[in-house]
Design an enzyme around this catalytic site. Sequence first.
Site, PDB file in Angstrom:
ATOM      1  N   ARG A  15     -30.668 -29.510  43.481  1.00  0.00           N
ATOM      2  CA  ARG A  15     -32.036 -29.684  43.988  1.00  0.00           C
ATOM      3  C   ARG A  15     -32.764 -30.890  43.390  1.00  0.00           C
ATOM      4  O   ARG A  15     -33.862 -31.234  43.804  1.00  0.00           O
ATOM      5  CB  ARG A  15     -32.842 -28.400  43.738  1.00  0.00           C
ATOM      6  N   GLY A  77     -19.460 -19.855  37.609  1.00  0.00           N
ATOM      7  CA  GLY A  77     -20.568 -18.991  37.185  1.00  0.00           C
ATOM      8  C   GLY A  77     -20.848 -19.059  35.692  1.00  0.00           C
ATOM      9  O   GLY A  77     -20.058 -19.594  34.914  1.00  0.00           O
ATOM     10  N   GLU A 154     -29.672  -9.983  39.761  1.00  0.00           N
ATOM     11  CA  GLU A 154     -29.972 -11.333  40.252  1.00  0.00           C
ATOM     12  C   GLU A 154     -30.840 -11.235  41.501  1.00  0.00           C
ATOM     13  O   GLU A 154     -30.710 -10.295  42.284  1.00  0.00           O
ATOM     14  CB  GLU A 154     -28.674 -12.086  40.561  1.00  0.00           C
ATOM     15  N   ASN A 226     -35.292 -27.227  37.790  1.00  0.00           N
ATOM     16  CA  ASN A 226     -34.360 -27.184  38.916  1.00  0.00           C
ATOM     17  C   ASN A 226     -34.648 -28.267  39.945  1.00  0.00           C
ATOM     18  O   ASN A 226     -33.770 -28.646  40.704  1.00  0.00           O
ATOM     19  CB  ASN A 226     -34.415 -25.819  39.603  1.00  0.00           C
ATOM     20  N   ASN A 384     -41.334 -74.622  22.003  1.00  0.00           N
ATOM     21  CA  ASN A 384     -40.288 -74.302  21.012  1.00  0.00           C
ATOM     22  C   ASN A 384     -38.885 -74.388  21.576  1.00  0.00           C
ATOM     23  O   ASN A 384     -37.920 -74.270  20.845  1.00  0.00           O
ATOM     24  CB  ASN A 384     -40.530 -72.905  20.427  1.00  0.00           C
TER      25      ASN A 384
HETATM   26  C1  UD1 Z   1     -29.460 -17.649  35.580  1.00  0.00           C
HETATM   27  C2  UD1 Z   1     -29.359 -16.138  35.360  1.00  0.00           C
HETATM   28  C3  UD1 Z   1     -30.679 -15.495  35.777  1.00  0.00           C
HETATM   29  C4  UD1 Z   1     -31.797 -16.114  34.976  1.00  0.00           C
HETATM   30  C5  UD1 Z   1     -31.821 -17.618  35.144  1.00  0.00           C
HETATM   31  C6  UD1 Z   1     -32.830 -18.247  34.246  1.00  0.00           C
HETATM   32  C7  UD1 Z   1     -27.020 -15.642  35.752  1.00  0.00           C
HETATM   33  C8  UD1 Z   1     -26.023 -15.066  36.684  1.00  0.00           C
HETATM   34  N1  UD1 Z   1     -28.282 -15.615  36.154  1.00  0.00           N
HETATM   35  O1  UD1 Z   1     -29.612 -17.825  36.976  1.00  0.00           O
HETATM   36  O2  UD1 Z   1     -30.634 -14.118  35.542  1.00  0.00           O
HETATM   37  O3  UD1 Z   1     -33.026 -15.565  35.370  1.00  0.00           O
HETATM   38  O4  UD1 Z   1     -30.529 -18.182  34.824  1.00  0.00           O
HETATM   39  O5  UD1 Z   1     -32.853 -19.636  34.459  1.00  0.00           O
HETATM   40  O6  UD1 Z   1     -26.644 -16.099  34.681  1.00  0.00           O
HETATM   41  N2  UD1 Z   1     -23.815 -23.262  34.723  1.00  0.00           N
HETATM   42  C9  UD1 Z   1     -22.605 -23.759  34.266  1.00  0.00           C
HETATM   43  N3  UD1 Z   1     -21.483 -23.412  34.916  1.00  0.00           N
HETATM   44  C10 UD1 Z   1     -21.484 -22.583  35.980  1.00  0.00           C
HETATM   45  C11 UD1 Z   1     -22.712 -22.082  36.438  1.00  0.00           C
HETATM   46  C12 UD1 Z   1     -23.864 -22.440  35.782  1.00  0.00           C
HETATM   47  O7  UD1 Z   1     -22.556 -24.505  33.292  1.00  0.00           O
HETATM   48  O8  UD1 Z   1     -20.407 -22.311  36.499  1.00  0.00           O
HETATM   49  C13 UD1 Z   1     -25.042 -23.649  34.020  1.00  0.00           C
HETATM   50  C14 UD1 Z   1     -25.999 -24.413  34.878  1.00  0.00           C
HETATM   51  O9  UD1 Z   1     -25.766 -25.800  34.764  1.00  0.00           O
HETATM   52  C15 UD1 Z   1     -27.337 -24.018  34.311  1.00  0.00           C
HETATM   53  C16 UD1 Z   1     -27.117 -22.624  33.763  1.00  0.00           C
HETATM   54  O10 UD1 Z   1     -25.723 -22.477  33.636  1.00  0.00           O
HETATM   55  O11 UD1 Z   1     -27.696 -24.853  33.248  1.00  0.00           O
HETATM   56  C17 UD1 Z   1     -27.706 -21.541  34.649  1.00  0.00           C
HETATM   57  O12 UD1 Z   1     -26.997 -21.521  35.859  1.00  0.00           O
HETATM   58  P1  UD1 Z   1     -27.692 -21.308  37.259  1.00  0.00           P
HETATM   59  O13 UD1 Z   1     -26.647 -21.307  38.306  1.00  0.00           O
HETATM   60  O14 UD1 Z   1     -28.812 -22.237  37.397  1.00  0.00           O
HETATM   61  O15 UD1 Z   1     -28.199 -19.830  37.083  1.00  0.00           O
HETATM   62  P2  UD1 Z   1     -29.476 -19.228  37.760  1.00  0.00           P
HETATM   63  O16 UD1 Z   1     -29.177 -18.936  39.157  1.00  0.00           O
HETATM   64  O17 UD1 Z   1     -30.646 -20.063  37.447  1.00  0.00           O
HETATM   65 CA    CA Z   2     -31.207 -22.320  36.971  1.00  0.00          CA
END
Ligand code: UD1
Ligand code: CA
Length: 446
Positions: A15, A77, A154, A226, A384
């Site tokens: 995003r 994930g 979630e 985000n 200069n």
């Molecule tokens: C996650 C939480 C959610 C919480 C929120 C807060 C989970 C399943 N959900 O959701 O409960 O309220 O954060 O911000 O954890 N990332 C990786 N590798 C991956 C997936 C993600 O490194 O395979 C990193 C992303 O870069 C990010 C962080 O993990 O920095 C969170 O991942 P994101 O997919 O944004 O989770 P949310 O949907 O925000």
């Molecule tokens: Ca996030």
Amino acid sequence: MKINTIILAAGQGTRMLSELPKVLHQVNNKPLILYSIQAAKAAGSDQPIIIIGNGADAVKKTVGGGARFVLQAERLGTAHAVMVAESELKGKGDLVLVIAGDMPLLTADTLKQLVQKQSTNQGPLTMLTVHSNNPRGFGRILRGMDGEIRAIVEEAQASVDELKIDELNVGAYCFNSDWMWKALKKIKLSPKGEYYLTDLVGIAVTEGSRVDSIQLEDEDEALGVNNRIHLADAERIIRRRVNEEHMLAGVSMVDPNQVYIEEGVTIGKDTILHPGTYLTGGTRIGEGCEIGPNTIIDASTVGSHCHLLTSVIEGAEVGDNVGMGPFCHLRKGARLGNGVHMGNFGEVKDSSLAAGVKMGHFSYIGNATIGENVNIGAGTITCNFDGEHKHPTVIGADAFIGSDTMLVAPLKIGRGAKTGAGSVVTHDVPDGEVVVGVPARKLKEK
Ligand code: UD1
Ligand code: CA
């Protein structure tokens, strides 16, 4: 107690609509990921492990040496992201802190509390939650009748009733390390095809363990970046934090929303900052100064009681009681002694102006050493550069440089010497002598 930290930073940041990996976007001139790294370290963690994927090379390059990285080749994930650090961390510590690399407002204090709570906790984890009316897609905290946490759901999977819950998962956890590595293996693929770290909460509860939590008092800390609106929100909040620290230490800001101060800048008390002031690069400012409006000071030192108006100062040293502006430009290697006055459109580079030098209007001074109390007339230029090399100009104390003088370097002007208006000086001028004309020669007395 040995604490490790895993910072999740492999995600795409879709995003942001950017070529740059999300965690390298900057808030107050500092990449997001560095906020997480510094907060974790300040909370007592070992060098954090950064999980990288998207834009891995760029992230490595920006964070630089000393950091530890693990590549998550496939983004399966948040739980999967933690799992890839297993070979690096398993058996190597007591507690594991897990945070995301896009939460620059989370403070070291909060992480410390999380670690503290988990270090005396019988249960396997302590997590951070926040009460908020703005759920922003966060997971919802499900609590039982006894008030204990039962699970995290979630947003995508939440029922209509669950969506109404106003306690949210911030996404920062402190785990018992041995328990976490075992429990991660029990996580099943979610309906969205990801392994959710949040499932660890349900797993702990199923095992009959208690999940502890800390509630954030300051909702701002939960902000995750985000999109670019969130980025600007984070920017505003971080800058306010920095500015408030300075104000509480005796610095005035006419409008703090329009003052931009990087971390690491120091400012003495009773200094007043006007709108449009930017202080960066570890700049140090003394007491009782008045700076701005519209002044940029980078990597410079300014003494006390200076008045700097609408000017740009880069890599320079400014003494006490200096008055400058509007529209002056100090460039790298400019050194101004006490009481120097510079008026409209003055530029100084690689030069020192001793105490009391006056340079009121339209001048360029480069590669020059200027003695005390020299008067530099309007339009003076040190020529200069001969197209290949820079040459020095030395002007003795109390000299008077007439308006529109061209000083063709290399050149020495003696103490108390004078140049006439419009002269082009190509040869050294002895102490006390007066020269005029093009090219300038000694003034004949009539
Ligand atoms: C996650 C939480 C959610 C919480 C929120 C807060 C989970 C399943 N959900 O959701 O409960 O309220 O954060 O911000 O954890 N990332 C990786 N590798 C991956 C997936 C993600 O490194 O395979 C990193 C992303 O870069 C990010 C962080 O993990 O920095 C969170 O991942 P994101 O997919 O944004 O989770 P949310 O949907 O925000
Ligand atoms: Ca996030």
